[in-house]
Design a protein around this motif. Sequence first.
Motif, PDB file in Angstrom:
ATOM      1  N   GLN A  81      -6.546  -5.713  -5.685  1.00 34.30           N
ATOM      2  CA  GLN A  81      -6.263  -4.351  -5.216  1.00 34.30           C
ATOM      3  C   GLN A  81      -5.065  -3.769  -5.969  1.00 34.30           C
ATOM      4  N   LYS A 103     -11.856 -13.717  -7.319  1.00 41.41           N
ATOM      5  CA  LYS A 103     -12.574 -14.720  -6.534  1.00 41.41           C
ATOM      6  C   LYS A 103     -13.186 -14.132  -5.265  1.00 41.41           C
ATOM      7  N   GLY A 161     -10.740  -9.422  -1.478  1.00 40.08           N
ATOM      8  CA  GLY A 161     -10.470  -8.022  -1.116  1.00 40.08           C
ATOM      9  C   GLY A 161     -11.002  -6.997  -2.102  1.00 40.08           C
ATOM     10  N   LYS A 162     -12.093  -7.310  -2.756  1.00 34.69           N
ATOM     11  CA  LYS A 162     -12.639  -6.375  -3.751  1.00 34.69           C
ATOM     12  C   LYS A 162     -13.184  -5.099  -3.080  1.00 34.69           C
ATOM     13  N   THR A 163     -13.694  -5.242  -1.868  1.00 34.13           N
ATOM     14  CA  THR A 163     -14.295  -4.073  -1.209  1.00 34.13           C
ATOM     15  C   THR A 163     -13.277  -2.938  -1.068  1.00 34.13           C
ATOM     16  N   GLU A 221     -21.025  -6.760  -6.783  1.00 35.69           N
ATOM     17  CA  GLU A 221     -21.819  -7.923  -7.203  1.00 35.69           C
ATOM     18  C   GLU A 221     -22.587  -7.570  -8.475  1.00 35.69           C
ATOM     19  N   PHE A 228       0.831  -1.202   0.000  1.00 35.36           N
ATOM     20  CA  PHE A 228       0.000   0.000   0.000  1.00 35.36           C
ATOM     21  C   PHE A 228       0.865   1.250   0.000  1.00 35.36           C
ATOM     22  N   PHE A 255      -3.868  -4.357   7.169  1.00 35.80           N
ATOM     23  CA  PHE A 255      -3.478  -4.685   5.792  1.00 35.80           C
ATOM     24  C   PHE A 255      -2.086  -4.126   5.525  1.00 35.80           C
ATOM     25  N   GLN A 309     -22.261  -4.029   5.471  1.00 33.77           N
ATOM     26  CA  GLN A 309     -20.884  -4.497   5.634  1.00 33.77           C
ATOM     27  C   GLN A 309     -19.896  -3.576   4.911  1.00 33.77           C
ATOM     28  N   THR A 335      -3.899  -7.195  -2.079  1.00 33.91           N
ATOM     29  CA  THR A 335      -4.244  -8.441  -2.767  1.00 33.91           C
ATOM     30  C   THR A 335      -4.123  -8.174  -4.276  1.00 33.91           C
ATOM     31  N   GLY A 390     -21.131 -11.673  -1.061  1.00 34.08           N
ATOM     32  CA  GLY A 390     -20.330 -10.596  -0.496  1.00 34.08           C
ATOM     33  C   GLY A 390     -20.103 -10.600   1.005  1.00 34.08           C
ATOM     34  N   ARG A 449     -11.966 -17.413   3.088  1.00 37.73           N
ATOM     35  CA  ARG A 449     -11.755 -16.043   2.631  1.00 37.73           C
ATOM     36  C   ARG A 449     -10.385 -15.539   3.067  1.00 37.73           C
ATOM     37  N   LYS A 477       0.089  -5.775   2.630  1.00 37.99           N
ATOM     38  CA  LYS A 477       0.235  -5.956   1.164  1.00 37.99           C
ATOM     39  C   LYS A 477      -1.126  -5.924   0.496  1.00 37.99           C
ATOM     40  N   ALA A 513     -17.359 -11.489  -8.314  1.00 45.36           N
ATOM     41  CA  ALA A 513     -16.536 -12.701  -8.354  1.00 45.36           C
ATOM     42  C   ALA A 513     -16.925 -13.565  -9.547  1.00 45.36           C
TER      43      ALA A 513
HETATM   44  N1  LIG Z   1      -4.843  -6.254   1.554  1.00 47.76           N
HETATM   45  C1  LIG Z   1      -5.431  -7.060   2.426  1.00 47.76           C
HETATM   46  N2  LIG Z   1      -4.682  -7.729   3.328  1.00 47.76           N
HETATM   47  C2  LIG Z   1      -5.264  -8.574   4.222  1.00 47.76           C
HETATM   48  N3  LIG Z   1      -6.601  -8.822   4.291  1.00 47.76           N
HETATM   49  C3  LIG Z   1      -7.370  -8.177   3.405  1.00 47.76           C
HETATM   50  C4  LIG Z   1      -6.854  -7.271   2.438  1.00 47.76           C
HETATM   51  N4  LIG Z   1      -7.866  -6.783   1.721  1.00 47.76           N
HETATM   52  C5  LIG Z   1      -8.984  -7.350   2.214  1.00 47.76           C
HETATM   53  N5  LIG Z   1      -8.692  -8.179   3.218  1.00 47.76           N
HETATM   54  C6  LIG Z   1      -9.650  -9.003   4.011  1.00 47.76           C
HETATM   55  O1  LIG Z   1     -10.107 -10.039   3.143  1.00 47.76           O
HETATM   56  C7  LIG Z   1     -11.446 -10.381   3.458  1.00 47.76           C
HETATM   57  C8  LIG Z   1     -12.286 -10.441   2.188  1.00 47.76           C
HETATM   58  O2  LIG Z   1     -12.391  -9.152   1.623  1.00 47.76           O
HETATM   59  P1  LIG Z   1     -13.698  -8.701   0.838  1.00 47.76           P
HETATM   60  O3  LIG Z   1     -14.908  -8.915   1.676  1.00 47.76           O
HETATM   61  O4  LIG Z   1     -13.459  -7.353   0.309  1.00 47.76           O
HETATM   62  O5  LIG Z   1     -13.721  -9.783  -0.342  1.00 47.76           O
HETATM   63  P2  LIG Z   1     -14.515  -9.789  -1.703  1.00 47.76           P
HETATM   64  O6  LIG Z   1     -13.524 -10.033  -2.771  1.00 47.76           O
HETATM   65  O7  LIG Z   1     -15.366  -8.569  -1.822  1.00 47.76           O
HETATM   66  O8  LIG Z   1     -15.420 -11.086  -1.514  1.00 47.76           O
HETATM   67  P3  LIG Z   1     -16.835 -11.442  -2.177  1.00 47.76           P
HETATM   68  O9  LIG Z   1     -16.606 -11.733  -3.616  1.00 47.76           O
HETATM   69  O10 LIG Z   1     -17.273 -12.637  -1.427  1.00 47.76           O
HETATM   70  O11 LIG Z   1     -17.703 -10.249  -1.991  1.00 47.76           O
HETATM   71  C9  LIG Z   1     -11.925  -9.355   4.462  1.00 47.76           C
HETATM   72  O12 LIG Z   1     -11.956  -9.945   5.742  1.00 47.76           O
HETATM   73  C10 LIG Z   1     -10.903  -8.254   4.413  1.00 47.76           C
HETATM   74  O13 LIG Z   1     -10.738  -7.619   5.653  1.00 47.76           O
END
Ligand SMILES: Nc1ncnc2c1ncn2[C@@H]1O[C@H](COP(=O)(O)OP(=O)(O)OP(=O)(O)O)[C@@H](O)[C@H]1O
Length: 602
Positions: free
Chosen positions: A111, A129, A133-135, A239, A86, A104, A171, A108, A393, A423, A106, A270
């Motif tokens: 990201q 997938k 970490g998409k959020t 989504e 980051f 966090f 969330q 993902t 999600g 996850r 590194k 995903a």
């Molecule tokens: N850079 C990071 N390092 C460590 N953990 C992370 C990082 N980014 C996200 N996370 C953690 O990973 C988990 C999944 O993240 P998130 O809910 O954004 O996934 P998503 O890709 O949106 O999943 P879905 O497709 O199911 O919605 C969360 O618990 C989040 O805190």
Amino acid sequence: MGRVRNRNKNKATETASQPSAETPIDAKKQTKDNSSLNETKKEVAPSTATAPPKTKPKAKKPKTTAPSSDLPAIKVSTDEADQGKFESLGISSSLKDAIRDMGFTKMTDIQARSIPAALSGRDILGAAKTGSGKTAAFLIPIIELLSKISFKPHNGTGAMVVSPTRELALQIYGVLRQLMVFQTQTFGVVIGGANRQSEAEKLAKGVNILVATPGRLVDHMQNTTGFVYRNCKVLVIDEADRILDVGFEKETRLIVKLLPPERQTLLFSATQTTKVKDLARISLKKGPLYVNVDEDKVDSTADNLQQGFVVVEVTKRFTLLYTFLRRNLKKKVIVFLSTCQMVDFYRELFNYIDVPVLGLHGKLAQTKRSATFFEFHNAERGILLCTNVAARGLDIPEVDWIVQCEAPDDPANYIHRVGRTARAGRNGQSVLFLLPNEIKYLQYLKIAKVPLQEYDIGANRLPNLQPHLDRLIQGNKYLTNSAKQAFRSFIMDYHSRKHKDVFDIRKLAVQPLAASLGLTSVPSVGPKVNLGEVDSISNDTDDDESEGEGEFEVSREKSDKEGAKELHSGHGSGKSQPGLKHKAKGGHSRDSKPFKRQKKAD
Ligand SMILES: Nc1ncnc2c1ncn2[C@@H]1O[C@H](COP(=O)(O)OP(=O)(O)OP(=O)(O)O)[C@@H](O)[C@H]1O
């Protein structure tokens, strides 16, 4: 249970920096903002947090690359991704501090590939997938962009994040709250079922980053006086494949139409379907960046997820579920069912027989929905029965098992359901129950790149609980009525499914289904489904006496008496070990006959 998640650290103040060149907000219109910023933050959603920026260094101005042409979407190669820290992003140190506080370090993959592009102004179609970490991938850039241009409450909403479900919206809002802890912009959430009037008041005061469900957002866009969205810079749709499903299409099209066309749009999911392409067509500017971090991966589900299926007669399905749950009382388990009424019935039944479960579905009052979601979210162990409302999600910590008692019509939903476990690099397990007439579903899963193997249920070792269940249900009017509702809803759902080659109601064992719910006769289900006809066609009524190899971990064959004792006492063998294990070590789905059943089980 009851972990406190509020992170209110500081009070909001404003940054004094000038809007950058790329902001179309009329700087002249900006007045010194002393509006009830904090009030807005507090009331739009519970426990909102605001904070002054720590020392706000002059962050590097992000390079803005306008979406340029009609060229096909550009794929970002791995080489283009930065080192993954980051720290390497040109974002404010206050935002970096918040990210660091979240633990966090590194980025993902998704990201690393999408944040720099989003910061540069590109429209993005992002796929990665579940649990990857998409959020944060879409929240970090919008926070930074609005902070850079010193977006103020009177500018209205500068970024919108649209989510298909209320729980997911809450969330996302929770993650936003953590990331906004040192920012000055306002933020909030508006969702169906919440107090509309109080939302409207806050929107009128200016909510800079708004998380919303589509219906409620459209409602406010059309009816809330003073809700300013003409300055909206970024629209995020999470989504994205789900959002165009029945019930959301009209609203989403309207949102896209009502927002300024020059805005930036980020679509994430995903699972990518033709619906996402449709949405991309109507919402993205030309030449979007296509980021698919898993394109070359063999599987579409998380690597550390162990998936299996069992073929089970409808007459054994409850017993299998019951036995499984009893063996996993120390785990955190999500059980998916196809309808709200099935969730209600199983919830009432399990709680009646001392297997504590929570139930979540879309027909619950919003307060109950939220309370249930957060209770399970914060629990160390427990069982949540739910419909697809929880499929997408939701980031519930440390879920051990996903049980799909009934297969979802759409394989994409299978992927999202199992994505509630395993996850962020953690391990997880899942099991899918299929009726004998639904085996063809496995072909759809294979096409969807889902690797799973067959588990042997050892059906001949399952306790015979049905007579006791019958007595319980038939002796309780409330349960009987609930069972009837569950039966009807199940039939209607089955009848309405798209994949008729899998979910063929003519092959459904209707009589045994009713009997398995403790009903003495088949309830009527209305004129649309002729159960008389179905009954005469169905030849699938035999009970299951399998030749299974007995690997289902039931310690010993249970007599009727023992079964009864279990049902009433709520204290079975209660092993903490999962009740299912692989039939074949190392077995995998992607050989020439990936889902060959090892032994006829019924
Ligand atoms: N850079 C990071 N390092 C460590 N953990 C992370 C990082 N980014 C996200 N996370 C953690 O990973 C988990 C999944 O993240 P998130 O809910 O954004 O996934 P998503 O890709 O949106 O999943 P879905 O497709 O199911 O919605 C969360 O618990 C989040 O805190």
